[in-house]
Design a protein around this motif. Structure first.
Motif, PDB file in Angstrom:
ATOM      1  N   LYS A 200       0.809  -1.232   0.000  1.00 15.72           N
ATOM      2  CA  LYS A 200       0.000   0.000   0.000  1.00 15.72           C
ATOM      3  C   LYS A 200       0.841   1.280   0.000  1.00 15.72           C
ATOM      4  O   LYS A 200       0.317   2.381   0.121  1.00 15.72           O
ATOM      5  CB  LYS A 200      -0.922   0.012   1.228  1.00 15.72           C
ATOM      6  N   MET A 201       2.154   1.125  -0.110  1.00 10.56           N
ATOM      7  CA  MET A 201       3.032   2.296   0.001  1.00 10.56           C
ATOM      8  C   MET A 201       2.724   3.375  -1.031  1.00 10.56           C
ATOM      9  O   MET A 201       2.759   4.561  -0.736  1.00 10.56           O
ATOM     10  CB  MET A 201       4.503   1.886  -0.122  1.00 10.56           C
ATOM     11  N   ARG A 202       2.424   2.947  -2.247  1.00 14.45           N
ATOM     12  CA  ARG A 202       2.167   3.945  -3.302  1.00 14.45           C
ATOM     13  C   ARG A 202       0.901   4.744  -3.012  1.00 14.45           C
ATOM     14  O   ARG A 202       0.882   5.963  -3.190  1.00 14.45           O
ATOM     15  CB  ARG A 202       2.065   3.260  -4.671  1.00 14.45           C
ATOM     16  N   GLN A 203      -0.147   4.047  -2.557  1.00 16.56           N
ATOM     17  CA  GLN A 203      -1.406   4.759  -2.235  1.00 16.56           C
ATOM     18  C   GLN A 203      -1.240   5.645  -0.997  1.00 16.56           C
ATOM     19  O   GLN A 203      -1.874   6.677  -0.872  1.00 16.56           O
ATOM     20  CB  GLN A 203      -2.569   3.795  -1.969  1.00 16.56           C
ATOM     21  N   GLU A 204      -0.372   5.218  -0.063  1.00 16.39           N
ATOM     22  CA  GLU A 204      -0.272   5.901   1.234  1.00 16.39           C
ATOM     23  C   GLU A 204       0.823   6.973   1.272  1.00 16.39           C
ATOM     24  O   GLU A 204       1.362   7.260   2.326  1.00 16.39           O
ATOM     25  CB  GLU A 204      -0.043   4.872   2.349  1.00 16.39           C
ATOM     26  N   GLY A 205       1.137   7.558   0.127  1.00 14.38           N
ATOM     27  CA  GLY A 205       2.105   8.662   0.147  1.00 14.38           C
ATOM     28  C   GLY A 205       3.187   8.569  -0.912  1.00 14.38           C
ATOM     29  O   GLY A 205       3.800   9.559  -1.261  1.00 14.38           O
ATOM     30  N   ASP A 206       3.421   7.340  -1.412  1.00 11.41           N
ATOM     31  CA  ASP A 206       4.372   7.134  -2.506  1.00 11.41           C
ATOM     32  C   ASP A 206       5.718   7.842  -2.272  1.00 11.41           C
ATOM     33  O   ASP A 206       6.080   8.784  -2.985  1.00 11.41           O
ATOM     34  CB  ASP A 206       3.739   7.616  -3.822  1.00 11.41           C
ATOM     35  N   PRO A 207       6.486   7.397  -1.269  1.00 12.57           N
ATOM     36  CA  PRO A 207       7.752   8.085  -0.957  1.00 12.57           C
ATOM     37  C   PRO A 207       8.759   7.997  -2.091  1.00 12.57           C
ATOM     38  O   PRO A 207       8.785   7.013  -2.836  1.00 12.57           O
ATOM     39  CB  PRO A 207       8.263   7.336   0.281  1.00 12.57           C
ATOM     40  N   GLU A 208       9.588   9.030  -2.208  1.00  6.16           N
ATOM     41  CA  GLU A 208      10.666   9.011  -3.199  1.00  6.16           C
ATOM     42  C   GLU A 208      11.997   8.634  -2.554  1.00  6.16           C
ATOM     43  O   GLU A 208      12.981   8.387  -3.229  1.00  6.16           O
ATOM     44  CB  GLU A 208      10.768  10.371  -3.892  1.00  6.16           C
TER      45      GLU A 208
END
Length: 265
Positions: A200-208
């Motif tokens: 779910k990382m992309r939906q939950e903020g998508d860190p760079e």
């Protein structure tokens, strides 16, 4: 003449004389006490108190930060035990308070950290040493703010544990350090140390930017690979957890570390 002092939880303590025998249950605060010139007064530490290194051989180890050996602390006849709201449990604080006064710190911000140093100066009659450290830290902090003001903001996730995966969230000293560095914590809204699902990382903020802390979990390359697969090509770096999570005098080294970190990004 008795001294009345108040810790960072608002607990009032009265001391007839300056405490001479200290047990510290907080690694970063053990280092600070040493840096304030209190080496001879420290009688007990935890197994995680790794700075300064020679304390392992010269001080009594009384357990960890979450589990203690009560009898060992009792045998040391301390005048004061130093705890921290996050590092130690409420049960530990209650248990050791049967032996002697327990001083509890609560540190989320740099200002909280300076307050702790000032408190220790007052408590242990080391006001001059404390003021020196406060001045050095304040100077380095102001210098770092000047350094950081041209740097870009980066969406960041700071990992502290694997299986389950856990990150640093809001109301933590780590988050304060991330903010200072313009690393925007993508999990700031999810509590203090939330468990997360990598999918779910992309939906939950998508860190760079993904940071894998050196403590408390020993992250390896396979963790970096697994986490990275769940991002849009985020850059993954291993960072020194002490620089992000240790307060006290360690923060002075952290500002230099952060500068080098930005040069690598």
């Amino acid at each position: 003449m008795s001294k009345i002092v108040t810790d960072q939880l608002g607990n009032q303590h009265t001391f007839e004389t300056t405490p001479k025998r200290i047990v510290s249950l907080v690694p970063s605060q053990t280092e600070l006490l040493y840096d304030l010139g209190l080496e001879d007064a420290i009688v007990g530490i935890t197994k995680f108190c790794v700075h300064p290194p020679h304390f392992k051989a010269t001080k009594q180890i009384v357990g960890g930060t979450k589990t203690i050996k009560f009898e060992k602390i009792l045998d040391l006849k301390p005048d004061i035990v130093i705890c921290n709201k996050e590092e130690n449990t409420k049960e530990i604080v209650e248990e050791v308070s049967l032996i002697c006064p327990v001083w509890v710190t609560d540190i989320v911000t740099i200002q909280d950290n300076l307050q702790m140093i000032s408190d220790f100066g007052e408590l242990f009659n080391k006001r001059t040493e404390a003021q020196k450290w406060m001045d050095k830290i304040t100077f380095a902090y102001d210098d770092f703010q000047h350094f950081i003001k041209e740097k870009p903001y980066r969406k960041t996730a700071y990992f502290i544990w694997a299986n389950p995966y856990m990150v640093a969230g809001k109301n933590t000293f780590i988050n304060e350090m991330l903010q200072l560095n313009r690393f925007q914590n993508t999990y700031e809204a999810k509590g203090r140390y939330p468990e997360i699902e990598l999918e779910k990382m992309r939906q939950e903020g998508d860190p760079e930017l993904i940071m894998l802390s050196s403590e408390p979990f020993p992250f390896k390359d396979e963790h970096a690979f697994e986490i990275g697969r769940n991002t849009h090509h985020a850059k993954t770096i291993f960072v020194d957890g002490e620089m992000f999570s240790w307060y006290g005098s360690r923060i002075l080294k952290a500002f230099d570390y952060f500068k080098k970190l930005h040069e690598q990004l």
